[in-house]
Write a protein that holds these residues in place. Structure first.
Motif, PDB file in Angstrom:
ATOM      1  N   LEU A 318      10.188  -3.318  -8.118  1.00 12.87           N
ATOM      2  CA  LEU A 318       9.115  -2.340  -7.736  1.00 12.87           C
ATOM      3  C   LEU A 318       9.551  -1.108  -7.163  1.00 12.87           C
ATOM      4  O   LEU A 318       9.018   0.032  -7.484  1.00 12.87           O
ATOM      5  CB  LEU A 318       7.900  -3.089  -6.943  1.00 12.87           C
ATOM      6  N   TYR A 346       4.260  -3.657   0.092  1.00  8.70           N
ATOM      7  CA  TYR A 346       3.749  -3.847  -1.274  1.00  8.70           C
ATOM      8  C   TYR A 346       2.493  -4.513  -1.319  1.00  8.70           C
ATOM      9  O   TYR A 346       1.902  -5.129  -2.238  1.00  8.70           O
ATOM     10  CB  TYR A 346       4.777  -5.013  -1.788  1.00  8.70           C
ATOM     11  N   LEU A 349      -0.175  -3.063  -5.360  1.00 12.33           N
ATOM     12  CA  LEU A 349       0.893  -2.970  -6.252  1.00 12.33           C
ATOM     13  C   LEU A 349       0.458  -2.717  -7.716  1.00 12.33           C
ATOM     14  O   LEU A 349      -0.797  -2.223  -7.761  1.00 12.33           O
ATOM     15  CB  LEU A 349       0.972  -4.710  -6.878  1.00 12.33           C
TER      16      LEU A 349
END
Length: 511
Positions: A318, A346, A349
């Motif tokens: 990511l 996070y 997302l």
């Protein structure tokens, strides 16, 4: 003197399932024949002896590659309460009575010995008048297989057997570094006799070993001992051949479309012969799959939930804005997504992250793991009608051209000179396929990051990279504490009990 191995001679009449030429796959397969029935003057019989060697490699058990891989920071054990020894291994707690250790060591050592037996049989075909050049090729293919299996066994256990003969009084245990040099020398002796084509261009055995498989194994062995010039030379020869290219679609590379792709330098091949029932030659991919899913094909079976991409790997991907490689490598559950979002970094997302794959399979929550491996996933819509086992008919990729490109790049960043372009060009070829921009002045650390992204979930590559580089901090994640004395698994107690060679060597090392 008591033997430490039991050999059962395996010879086949016809090319069998690992070669997916349609004409060959549709034929009725012959069974094992005994040595007394062999016509050693027959070239077809010699081909059967070669196929017997391939058969040993292709019979790899479901537990063996996961055991190679589970200690990496890309993979967690999953399973939750089942196969505790597998979970302990993931946490660098080793028990040499754990059955997986013994099965791995015994089966792979037996495979090496059996392939050596096939080499000895091939020499009988030569003596009986079969074309000597053909026998040289077949023997060399066997030596490449033997070298690769020895390399993987040594990565796992360190100092292991060097087997060049079935005379067990001549078998010895060598230190890992010496074995890597031996494997490299074996490849040098074999490569001149191997076909100078890509494996998928072979007509006799499509997907079989060629010169470039041998060069790849040579590069891998030299990488283990830090001989970077040999790595660059072997990998550079593969690149300069212009016989390989990256498969355009990373996602489908690991699906049916990727079978015998021009990126694949070595793969284990399977087939259900396109039929709803009857013979089905397959790997047990259920080990890697989600324990609970709502498949697009309702009757499709689920997996066991034992092989979980790590949160560390997902966060790494990511952070790099990876899309297709992350989607390909990880099957998400809602529970896993929610757990990921508890980390404020996070909380938001990308919208494409979902528990539903692009092929319509819904990965439901299950207790054994948060995620499953996407590289071992075959969409249920790609199953042959009537076949319901998870992943059946999927091939198992072993060595890919992208790994060769990245080995070449690493060697150059560590001081080797190259003949096949720059480290930048090799790395950027891999990155461009993944939809990422070019890098300039690539460093060793950037190459290792690229290997992490490109080869995650595959064959324990990440773990063995970190071990050879002494990167203990990378493997010490999520509460784990890796130290270099944990680089190798202990010899299985059952092997020490039955092998005077291994037991004597182990005692001498410990004195």
């Amino acid at each position: 003197m008591k033997n430490i191995f039991n050999i059962r001679l395996i010879l086949f009449i016809l090319p069998v399932f690992m070669f997916t030429c349609e004409d060959q796959l549709d034929e009725q397969q012959e069974l094992v024949v005994v040595a007394d029935d062999i016509d050693y003057s027959s070239a077809d019989g010699a081909l059967g002896a070669l196929v017997g060697a391939y058969q040993k490699f292709n019979d790899i058990g479901w537990e063996q590659i996961p055991l190679l891989s589970v200690r990496g920071d890309d993979v967690n054990a999953g399973g939750l309460g089942d196969q505790q020894g597998f979970a302990d291994t993931d946490n660098f707690v080793y028990d040499n009575n754990f059955w997986m250790y013994n099965v791995f060591f015994e089966n792979w050592a037996q495979d090496i010995l059996q392939i050596t037996a096939q080499i000895e049989q091939l020499e009988k075909f030569r003596a009986a008048g079969v074309d000597s050049d053909l026998i040289d090729q077949y023997v060399s293919e066997c030596r490449v297989l033997r070298g690769f299996i020895t390399l993987e066994l040594s990565r796992m256990f360190g100092d292991v057997y060097k087997i060049e003969t079935t005379d067990q009084t001549q078998i010895q245990v060598l230190p890992k570094d010496e074995l890597m040099v031996w494997i490299s020398d074996e490849m040098d002796e074999s490569i001149p006799y191997l076909l100078d084509i890509a494996p998928n261009q072979r007509v006799d055995l499509p997907g079989g070993i060629t010169k470039y498989t041998g060069l790849s194994v040579k590069a891998m062995a030299n990488l283990e001992v830090g001989n970077y010039q040999n790595v660059a030379d072997a990998a550079g020869e593969i690149i300069n051949s212009n016989r390989f290219q990256l498969f355009d679609d990373y996602y489908h590379l690991f699906k049916l479309d990727g079978k015998l792709a021009n990126e694949n330098i070595l793969e284990i091949q399977y087939s259900d012969f396109g039929q709803a029932s009857g013979e089905n030659l397959s790997h047990l991919f259920a080990f890697y799959g989600p324990e609970n899913w709502t498949a697009a094909v309702p009757e499709a079976g689920s997996g066991w939930g034992f092989y979980e991409p790590s949160f560390k790997y997902i966060k790494f991907m990511l952070d790099r804005n990876e899309t297709v490689r992350l989607e390909t490598s990880v099957l998400f559950t809602d529970r896993g997504i929610a757990e990921l979002q508890t980390d404020p970094a996070y909380a938001t997302l990308p919208s494409w992250i979902s528990n539903t794959t692009r092929d319509g399979d819904i990965i439901n929550d299950y207790t054994r793991a948060y995620f499953s491996s996407g590289k071992h996933y075959l969409p249920s819509i790609e199953l042959t009608e009537g076949r319901i086992d998870y992943g059946t008919n999927k091939n198992y990729t072993v060595i890919r051209y992208s790994e060769v490109l990245l080995m070449y790049a690493e060697a150059l960043t560590r001081g080797a000179s190259g003949s096949a372009g720059s480290a930048d060009s090799a790395v950027n070829e891999v990155r461009n396929r993944a939809g990422l921009g070019n890098l300039s002045g690539v460093t060793s650390d950037q190459v290792m990051d690229e290997k992490f992204a490109e080869l995650g979930m595959e064959w324990g590559i990440r773990f063995y990279d970190m071990v050879r580089l002494g990167e203990t901090e990378e493997l010490s994640y999520d509460g784990r504490n890796f130290t270099m004395d944990k680089a190798f698994l202990p010899y299985p107690q059952a092997q020490l009990d039955q092998s005077y060679i291994l037991n004597d060597y182990n005692q001498n090392q410990n004195d």
